[in-house]
Motif scaffolding. Sequence first.
Motif: not given
Length: 356
Positions: A89, A93, A97, A107, A133, A140, A249, A281
């Motif tokens: 992750e 990912l 990002r 989203r 978001r 993060y 998230d 995605e």
Amino acid sequence: MSQSKKLKVAVIGGDGTGPEVAAEGVKVLEAVCSAEGIPLETRDFDFGGDRYLRTGEIVPPGALEDLAGFDAVLLGAIGHPDVAPGILERGLLLTLRFHFDQYINLRPVKLFPGVQTPLKDKGPSEIDFVVVRENTEDLYTGVGGFLKKGTPDEVATQTAIYTRKGCERCIRWAFDYTRKRNKTKKLTLVAKTNVLIFGHDLWWRTFQEVAREYPDITPDYNHVDACCMWMVKNPEFYDVIVTTNMFGDIITDLAGILQGGMGVAAGGNINPEPGGTSMFEPMGGSAPKYTGQNVINPIAAINAAGMMLDFLGEAKAGAAVENAVVKIINTKIKSLAAGKMGQGTRQVGDLVAAAV
Ligand code: IPM
Ligand code: MN
């Protein structure tokens, strides 16, 4: 006939069912691009858990430079049962990002006609909003550490980082997006200003300041806990939501189920700057137990491909994908749940590809 510029798309299938759903996304991309006269080139990258276990590499040297040469990335799923949580992750990912500064995670939450929602008495006209978001900051960033690890006096910190630049660019993009969307023209900031009195005060002040530049947009505010309640009780209150990375998230899993579940929910990790590399995605995970069985629903990955086209300036092709998906869901698919579609993963891809 073609006047469109060639689209170069990098495909990272990733783990579990990721490669299966990404392949159906590519199948539909190829079909719609050929129908619309858009030249398309795709290239597969085998990044993910299997490659990591084989070689010890997550993002091989030179890969980020390679990916930067594409117009966009289509990602399947990340998460491998034999790799400890967090490694892929963060290593794949979040690395993508952050490296590509994809500071918007877009989203859309749209209940397509004919799709079941768990909300009683709500339909497509009530469930149609978008979550913006923030995608590069907050919890993060991986800032934190241990003190006296493994002892009874252990201390662990995990720091939420917010910058003026980071929240302002996201908030500004969300105002612009709300204006372009041109629906009820309401932008709701979702945060927790009553507890996060530093970080979310920065968000709140920035939101108020930027709002003054958009007199045509109604600024609105919800605490995140109340937002979860309203999203279930009155989803029609929302037009566009802008929120922090961690809250975004969480609320988009809730929102995803309102629109029919992870089988349809898709998102874009967007760097809106000229020349930026964005990545699209499906929201669902790698679903290891369904891997290789041709039972997982590829619609979310197909929707991600549609969003990608729209973002890359091919709005007609993007709309064609969405229309084909709605048609197939309503005529050929029994349920959106894995194993219950009445069709295989590849067959769903074939049906949508034939309908674009
Ligand atoms: C998502 C996922 C990721 C996130 C995980 C896999 C790191 O849950 O895209 O929502 O937390 O952003
Ligand atoms: Mn998530």
